[in-house]
Motif scaffolding. Sequence first.
Motif, PDB file in Angstrom:
ATOM      1  N   THR A 196      -1.877  -1.971   9.513  1.00 15.46           N
ATOM      2  CA  THR A 196      -1.231  -1.782   8.214  1.00 15.46           C
ATOM      3  C   THR A 196      -1.548  -0.373   7.759  1.00 15.46           C
ATOM      4  O   THR A 196      -2.721  -0.005   7.621  1.00 15.46           O
ATOM      5  CB  THR A 196      -1.744  -2.819   7.200  1.00 15.46           C
ATOM      6  N   THR A 228       0.228   3.595   5.988  1.00 13.87           N
ATOM      7  CA  THR A 228       1.312   4.268   5.276  1.00 13.87           C
ATOM      8  C   THR A 228       1.860   5.337   6.204  1.00 13.87           C
ATOM      9  O   THR A 228       1.104   6.173   6.683  1.00 13.87           O
ATOM     10  CB  THR A 228       0.769   4.939   3.994  1.00 13.87           C
ATOM     11  N   ASN A 230       4.871   1.912   3.295  1.00 17.11           N
ATOM     12  CA  ASN A 230       3.895   0.976   3.859  1.00 17.11           C
ATOM     13  C   ASN A 230       4.510   0.268   5.061  1.00 17.11           C
ATOM     14  O   ASN A 230       5.636  -0.226   4.970  1.00 17.11           O
ATOM     15  CB  ASN A 230       3.491  -0.073   2.823  1.00 17.11           C
TER      16      ASN A 230
END
Lengths: 284, 160
Positions: free
Chosen positions: B8, B10, B15
């Motif tokens: 996970t 950016t 995102n």
Amino acid sequence: MKPSNFDYVKPKTLEETLTLLGDGGRDSVVLAGGQSLMPTLNMRLSAPDLLVDINGLDELSGVKLEGNQIRIGALTRHVEVENSSVIAENCPLIALAMPHIAHPAIRNRGTFGGSIALADPAAELPACICALGAKIEIVGPGGDRKIVAKDFFKDLYETDLKDGEIVTAVEIPVTSSKTKIAFDELSRRHGDYAMAGLAVNAIMEGKKIENISICFFAISATPVLAEGAAGILNNGILDDDSLGKAIQQLESDLDPLPDLYASRALKMHYAKELLKRNLESWMS
Amino acid sequence: MSKFVQVTTTVNGENVSRSVEPRTNLVDFVRYDLELTGSHVGCEHGVCGACTIRLNGEIVRGCLVLAAQADGGVVETIEGLSESGKISDLQDSFLTRNAGQCGSCTPGMLLTADSLLEENKAPTRTEIREYISGNYCRCTGFEAIVDAIEMTSKKRRGGS
């Protein structure tokens, strides 16, 4: 190429890391900066089944001045050491060596401890810490221990690290006002692997050398301290005569390992030339 | 242990969350999982610099970092830097000086040059050459690349 499959785990504590590495049933390897490990994985020169990523162990990172020692955590990135005012003021030899280590994008990831633990014969830092008389801190299943740098490097990519052990820090004595240093390497292109390199750490009183450590890298399988040459120069005035003898002594001190680019004789020539150039500059 | 790890992160301000094989490196992750093919793949062992990506604000070799290691981090690729307009003057200089040629090394060169100009507002030509020495241009167009970086630095400082 792409690496073989492996499992990946990122422990949060040193204790957890040691437990993972201590599992004798698995072929595990520590991932620190990854700047040497990843190429070997990509080229499938190595195919471990578990990567233990220690990048979450913040306690292993940072440069600290502790009394008359500098402590560099194993996970400290090269870029951090390069920009550290503590290093610049108290250990100029390391500061001088840093820009020679690969390229900026690699120095952003590569770690001090990784360079020591890998023990690449052409690496700058193992030679520097040998010349500086540094100690390496190690933690493993048997507890903590420290070892003098020159006893740590055993052979080509072989160190004194035992199964399940990791390097946690390097302790370097701070320089004195009488310290004189030199760092130099010959490479085809800036940032490339050295064809021959030299790190010198000396205590001088005017032209008199009180104590000198001369360490070569990219000459043999490990960093080599030229102890005979140092013995000639110790407690004497540095002049053409003493330097000439010290350079000649390298014939006995060094046993160069030829590689793809240089024969034994050429490596010896490089070593002599490096010592000559650098110590002559001290005389002028 | 799971065959996949969750990443996970950016990427260029967005995102993203994906499940990847642990062996997936960061440049393959952005190219194949995110279809951002501006970052190129050359040598896959850290020598050529074609895969240069910014991770947490610093340029890295995309082939020498695992996608898993970008978990929780901030990734910026040439697409993000281009669209933000942050390096448009640098890109203009590359065009003006014909520093692109075949274009294979260009994304990596632009990211590296951008990083240099952040660290050093007025680099000499020698400093430029040293900084980009980890990025290969196999058209050997280095002179034009150095010209373009120098030109950008001068313009940013108000020169011509």
